[in-house]
Design a protein around this motif. Structure first.
Motif, mmCIF file in Angstrom:
data_model
loop_
_atom_site.group_PDB
_atom_site.id
_atom_site.type_symbol
_atom_site.label_atom_id
_atom_site.label_comp_id
_atom_site.label_asym_id
_atom_site.label_seq_id
_atom_site.Cartn_x
_atom_site.Cartn_y
_atom_site.Cartn_z
ATOM 1 N N ASP A 214 -0.763 9.499 -4.294
ATOM 2 C CA ASP A 214 -1.960 9.754 -3.991
ATOM 3 C C ASP A 214 -2.093 10.099 -2.471
ATOM 4 O O ASP A 214 -1.789 9.114 -1.546
ATOM 5 N N PRO A 215 -2.229 11.086 -1.879
ATOM 6 C CA PRO A 215 -2.091 11.455 -0.734
ATOM 7 C C PRO A 215 -3.022 10.792 0.187
ATOM 8 O O PRO A 215 -2.768 10.698 1.511
ATOM 9 N N ALA A 216 -4.234 10.561 -0.214
ATOM 10 C CA ALA A 216 -5.439 10.012 0.616
ATOM 11 C C ALA A 216 -4.911 8.456 1.108
ATOM 12 O O ALA A 216 -4.977 8.077 2.236
ATOM 13 N N GLN A 217 -4.386 7.759 -0.133
ATOM 14 C CA GLN A 217 -3.966 6.454 0.588
ATOM 15 C C GLN A 217 -2.736 6.266 1.074
ATOM 16 O O GLN A 217 -2.290 5.374 1.876
ATOM 17 N N LEU A 218 -1.811 7.473 0.978
ATOM 18 C CA LEU A 218 -0.701 7.431 1.982
ATOM 19 C C LEU A 218 -0.807 7.513 3.047
ATOM 20 O O LEU A 218 -0.295 7.155 3.921
ATOM 21 N N ALA A 219 -1.743 8.478 3.322
ATOM 22 C CA ALA A 219 -2.207 8.929 4.708
ATOM 23 C C ALA A 219 -2.808 7.511 5.268
ATOM 24 O O ALA A 219 -2.732 7.164 6.366
ATOM 25 N N GLY A 220 -3.536 6.544 4.610
ATOM 26 C CA GLY A 220 -4.088 5.434 4.799
ATOM 27 C C GLY A 220 -3.065 4.317 5.584
ATOM 28 O O GLY A 220 -3.013 3.722 6.438
ATOM 29 N N ALA A 221 -1.712 4.449 4.485
ATOM 30 C CA ALA A 221 -0.895 3.493 4.633
ATOM 31 C C ALA A 221 -0.153 3.796 6.305
ATOM 32 O O ALA A 221 0.289 3.193 6.956
ATOM 33 N N ILE A 222 0.148 5.134 6.095
ATOM 34 C CA ILE A 222 0.824 5.655 7.304
ATOM 35 C C ILE A 222 0.038 5.276 8.848
ATOM 36 O O ILE A 222 0.584 5.030 9.624
ATOM 37 N N HIS A 223 -1.434 5.597 8.638
ATOM 38 C CA HIS A 223 -2.331 5.416 9.736
ATOM 39 C C HIS A 223 -2.366 4.079 10.080
ATOM 40 O O HIS A 223 -2.127 3.676 11.428
ATOM 41 N N ILE A 224 -2.562 3.015 9.256
ATOM 42 C CA ILE A 224 -2.647 1.689 9.667
ATOM 43 C C ILE A 224 -1.353 1.170 10.095
ATOM 44 O O ILE A 224 -1.210 0.323 10.802
ATOM 45 N N THR A 225 -0.127 1.428 9.637
ATOM 46 C CA THR A 225 1.200 1.124 10.062
ATOM 47 C C THR A 225 1.353 1.533 11.509
ATOM 48 O O THR A 225 1.897 0.983 12.476
ATOM 49 N N GLY A 226 0.915 2.834 11.954
ATOM 50 C CA GLY A 226 0.870 3.225 13.212
ATOM 51 C C GLY A 226 -0.116 2.330 14.071
ATOM 52 O O GLY A 226 0.268 1.819 15.184
ATOM 53 N N CYS B 187 0.823 -1.042 -0.227
ATOM 54 C CA CYS B 187 -0.084 -0.013 -0.025
ATOM 55 C C CYS B 187 0.984 1.053 -0.006
ATOM 56 O O CYS B 187 0.453 2.007 -0.592
ATOM 57 N N HIS B 188 1.818 1.191 0.820
ATOM 58 C CA HIS B 188 2.739 2.322 0.888
ATOM 59 C C HIS B 188 3.697 2.800 -0.302
ATOM 60 O O HIS B 188 3.475 3.751 -0.868
ATOM 61 N N GLU B 189 3.822 1.685 -0.942
ATOM 62 C CA GLU B 189 4.799 1.775 -2.298
ATOM 63 C C GLU B 189 3.998 2.306 -3.412
ATOM 64 O O GLU B 189 4.093 3.208 -4.022
ATOM 65 N N LEU B 190 2.407 1.786 -3.487
ATOM 66 C CA LEU B 190 1.663 1.959 -4.541
ATOM 67 C C LEU B 190 1.121 3.461 -4.315
ATOM 68 O O LEU B 190 1.132 4.049 -5.195
ATOM 69 N N ALA B 191 0.914 3.844 -3.203
ATOM 70 C CA ALA B 191 0.408 5.261 -2.906
ATOM 71 C C ALA B 191 1.464 6.234 -3.251
ATOM 72 O O ALA B 191 1.030 7.331 -3.743
ATOM 73 N N GLU B 192 2.926 5.967 -2.859
ATOM 74 C CA GLU B 192 3.800 6.970 -3.362
ATOM 75 C C GLU B 192 3.944 6.777 -4.819
ATOM 76 O O GLU B 192 4.096 8.088 -5.513
ATOM 77 N N ARG B 193 4.062 5.697 -5.403
ATOM 78 C CA ARG B 193 3.854 5.685 -7.074
ATOM 79 C C ARG B 193 2.718 6.432 -7.573
ATOM 80 O O ARG B 193 3.050 6.923 -8.566
ATOM 81 N N LEU B 194 1.717 6.333 -6.987
ATOM 82 C CA LEU B 194 0.486 7.065 -7.792
ATOM 83 C C LEU B 194 0.497 8.418 -7.173
ATOM 84 O O LEU B 194 -0.293 9.114 -7.601
ATOM 85 N N LEU C 198 -2.893 11.700 11.818
ATOM 86 C CA LEU C 198 -3.826 12.465 12.128
ATOM 87 C C LEU C 198 -3.585 14.020 11.313
ATOM 88 O O LEU C 198 -4.723 14.324 10.710
ATOM 89 N N ALA C 199 -2.531 14.434 11.281
ATOM 90 C CA ALA C 199 -2.227 15.697 10.727
ATOM 91 C C ALA C 199 -2.373 15.355 9.187
ATOM 92 O O ALA C 199 -3.009 16.278 8.457
ATOM 93 N N ARG C 200 -2.445 14.484 8.423
ATOM 94 C CA ARG C 200 -2.688 14.105 6.993
ATOM 95 C C ARG C 200 -3.976 13.853 6.792
ATOM 96 O O ARG C 200 -4.600 14.464 5.675
ATOM 97 N N ARG C 201 -4.695 13.289 7.702
ATOM 98 C CA ARG C 201 -6.105 13.224 7.515
ATOM 99 C C ARG C 201 -6.840 14.363 7.576
ATOM 100 O O ARG C 201 -7.957 14.550 6.960
#
Length: 776
Positions: A479-491, A470-477, A511-514
């Motif tokens: 996509d800030p929303a899915q990058l926030a999701g990757a960081i969130h669930i990693t936390g 998810c993290h790799e794909l969000a960065e490649r695309l 939280l800041a990204r969301r």
């Protein structure tokens, strides 16, 4: 000259099973009024009930009880002649019939009126007007609309609920199961429902919708097949169930012939709507039917009239849902409609339309979940659970449509309670991810949602590759929303692993990204998890964060979210030396958890309450609550050992209790708690029910020992003064199911009224002699 007890009622050749409530109501209506029409789907037992009513009331009609079977009659012009011939009237016309019956106390049973409705209505109206002592009992798949007509819907037989299908012996009493056992014993001597076959028998009766004819046809098949073999072949039920009684009308010898008869009685527009409604699983509301079924010959404004007509013809069942009405179709009729839809060549188009409606529903639920309609959406999605599953299955089976399954399943993250457990959500997401490997934002979102569900099951190892992709794909695309999701669930993964410092850092960033993306719901979840990390690591910021979590959810009137905020704020109060407030807050949260059927949340509350009570030296209650929590964790497929943020507190609490109680006493208390039904466990946690081990839960209790767990639960609700409808709404079951349980309770306890249940349960069912309080 009076004909004492004249008539032509046939002798019953098989036993009459169930129908106590319908029999009583039909006799009451017939005594109070002059015409009663029994309505219901074909094969549901209208004729059999009418004959039993007529037999039991025959002494009230000294001039005769006459059965007129109209099924063989093709032309309405012959109706009066047929009735005249049956009752020995020598002139075959309506005027002669009126004169013949004018001064007689007679019961006329008009059976199978549905194909001659106008003619039967005219006949009944004329006869009732001419003969003041005449009573008419009719059976029809729809009302005759005669002045003064009383309607009594004849529903299918009661079938076992999912949580009761393994019961055996006296506890397995159930109308549908009883009928199956009775009819099979006639063709397979010695057959009984026992521990080995009760599960399969109960499932068979559920699959057959409790329709007596279908059950009897299945019973005949037991001469050559086992119950399990019949179950395996039920997907082709119209071919399997074809061996009826040779003495029956041709349309009653096979299930297909019976449904063919209903289909032929429908207009072309009604048949088309029947076909299209078959794409729904578990029913639908008017709005959904208008969206999915209109077009191509059906105007949206005509859908309501079509639904009303199908309800009148007993094809659809009308179910009240609070302020809305829901329309449901028995599975047998739905499968028939689906076959006709396939023949029409429109099945794929309608399934796509239904799928898109479900996709829109999931998207709306996600967009609106954090706010004042939160609990409404939980109820709505629970109602539409079968439709969502059907849409997912279709999307995964139809080539090129797996992308839609990704969208639907991922959108449900906000309402994970729509799944039976986190593992069901993972089931759909794993399949969709495997079938839609293309790099896309929807795939990235599905990956973090899947990882989140995996973590709720306590499996940090399985979540890692999902989050990495998810993290790799969000960065490649980009996509800030899915990058926030990757960081969130990693936390969240770090929190679950017990790495609170790392969790705090990642969740603060998430939280800041969301918030930057202005997604209030996802931001609140990140804030809630950040507060958890702060509480579990003993951060000085924990009080402020818990206050923020609670204030935010209350400001938005998000009641379900408030329950989570209360839980974590309670743990913070406990750690700060305020156990009384902590206990009150957890109990407030628990009440909402029960209403929302949030089993994971219930488990968390039972755990937390046990920890606080153990600190307060309430060791016995704490040990039982740990046992209850253990059962709930297991029921949703979650391993507490994998939830590192909770496991440490659990282990310390258990060690403390073992030291104070001793291993043997702790194990006994833990076991008692683990055996409590969920509602009793919650009542015990709230101190609004009796403790495990007291009279209510002992087999020696004269009242409770005769009832199943579900029946004891319903007896308590009856004792609280709830109606059958209120019981059904409280337990999220069909009203007919609630009615069936009440009937079983009356039968088992040899009672004749609900007031006897209230008296017995208040005095003997509860150890403290008080009627249970309403609600948790």
């Amino acid at each position: 000259m009076t004909r004492r007890h004249a008539g032509n009622l046939p002798v019953e050749l098989t036993s009459f099973v169930g129908r106590r409530q319908e029999l009583t109501e039909a006799k009451r209506l017939l005594a109070a009024g002059r015409m009663v029409t029994l309505t219901g789907v074909g094969g549901v037992g209208k004729t059999r009930l009418a004959l039993r009513v007529a037999t039991e009331m025959s002494r009230s009609f000294p001039d005769g009880v006459w059965l007129v079977d109209l099924a063989p009659l093709a032309a309405g012009e012959l109706l009066a002649e047929t009735v005249a011939e049956t009752i020995d009237c020598h002139r075959p016309d309506l005027a002669a019939l009126c004169d013949h019956l004018r001064d007689e106390q007679t019961l006329l049973v008009l059976d199978n009126c549905e194909h001659l409705l106008p003619e039967c209505a005219v006949l009944a109206g004329k006869l009732l007007g001419a003969a003041p002592e005449l009573r008419i009992l009719a059976t029809s798949r729809q009302p005759l609309h005669v002045a003064g007509e009383h309607l009594l819907d004849v529903p299918p037989l009661t079938v076992p609920e999912e949580d009761e299908i393994a019961l055996t012996g006296a506890e397995a009493y159930n109308e549908a199961v009883n009928l199956f056992a009775d009819r099979v014993a006639a063709v397979v001597p010695g057959f009984t429902v026992d521990a080995d076959n009760s599960l399969a028998v109960a499932r068979l009766c559920r699959r057959l919708d409790g329709i007596p004819l279908a059950i009897e046809l299945a019973a005949v098949r037991m001469r050559a097949l086992s119950v399990e073999q019949i179950l395996d072949r039920l997907n082709d039920r119209f071919r399997l169930l074809t061996k009826g009684s040779a003495a029956a009308m041709p349309r009653q010898r096979t299930l297909r012939a019976l449904v063919d008869w209903s289909y032929d009685l429908c207009s072309p527009a009604e048949r088309t709507l029947w076909q299209r409604l078959s794409v729904f699983s578990g029913g639908c509301a008017l709005e959904a039917a208008e969206l999915v079924c209109s077009g191509d010959g059906i105007d949206p404004l005509d859908v309501f009239e079509g639904l009303s007509d199908l309800v009148d013809k007993s094809i659809l069942l009308r179910k009240d849902q609070d302020v809305d009405v829901r329309y449901e179709m028995l599975e047998t009729l739905r499968q028939y409609g689906d076959e006709k839809l396939v023949e029409s060549g429109r099945r794929t188009a309608l399934r796509l339309r239904h799928r898109d409606w479900c996709r829109d529903l999931a998207a709306r639920a996600e967009a609106e979940w954090f706010g004042r309609h939160q609990m409404d959406w939980l109820v709505r999605l629970h109602q539409e659970q079968a439709n969502v599953r059907a849409a997912l299955e279709f999307s995964l089976a139809e080539p090129g449509e797996a992308w839609a399954a990704l969208e639907i399943a991922a959108a449900m993250w906000s309402h994970r309670l729509s799944w039976t457990s986190p593992s069901e959500g993972r089931h759909w997401l794993d399949r969709a991810l495997a079938m839609a490997p293309e790099a896309s934002a929807r795939r990235a979102k599905a990956l973090w949602v899947d990882a989140w569900l995996v973590l709720l099951g306590g499996d940090c190892v399985a979540a890692k590759p999902l989050l990495d992709e998810c993290h790799e794909l969000a960065e490649r695309l980009d996509d800030p929303a899915q990058l926030a999701g990757a960081i969130h669930i990693t936390g969240f993964a770090a929190l679950i692993a017990g790495n609170f410092e790392r969790a705090f850092t990642l969740l603060e960033e998430a939280l800041a990204r969301r918030r930057a993306l202005d997604n209030q719901g996802q931001a609140w979840v990140a804030l809630f998890q950040l507060a958890m990390a702060a509480v579990f690591m003993g951060s000085p910021r924990s009080a402020a964060l818990c206050g923020d979590v609670l204030d935010t959810s209350r400001r938005e009137n998000a009641e379900w979210s408030v329950s989570y905020a209360l839980w974590i704020a309670a743990l913070d109060r406990w750690r700060r030396g305020d156990p009384e407030t902590a206990i009150a807050m957890i109990r407030d949260a628990l009440r909402t958890k029960l209403r929302s059927h949030d089993h994971l949340g219930i488990a968390q509350c039972l755990e937390g309450l046990a920890w606080v009570l153990a600190d307060e030296k309430n060791d016995e209650r704490a040990a039982q609550l740990l046992g209850s929590a253990h059962t709930v964790w297991r029921s949703i497929g979650t391993s507490l050992s994998g939830l590192g943020h909770l496991a440490g507190f659990h282990d310390r609490c258990e060690a403390h209790l073992r030291q104070n109680l001793g291993d043997e006493e702790f194990a006994a208390a833990f076991q008692r708690g683990s055996e409590l039904p969920l509602d009793h466990a919650v009542a015990y946690a709230l101190e609004e029910g009796t403790a495990a081990g007291t009279e209510e839960f002992q087999p020696e209790s004269d009242v409770a020992s005769l009832l199943t767990t579900r029946e004891r639960e319903i007896a308590e609700l009856v004792a609280q003064g709830m109606s059958n409808r209120e019981i059904a709404e409280t337990l999220v079951i069909a009203q007919r199911t609630a009615e069936g349980h009440v009937e079983n309770i009356l039968r088992k306890l040899s009672f004749s009224s609900r007031s006897q249940i209230v008296s017995a349960w208040s005095g003997a069912g509860r150890a403290d002699g008080r009627a249970p309080r309403r609600g948790p």
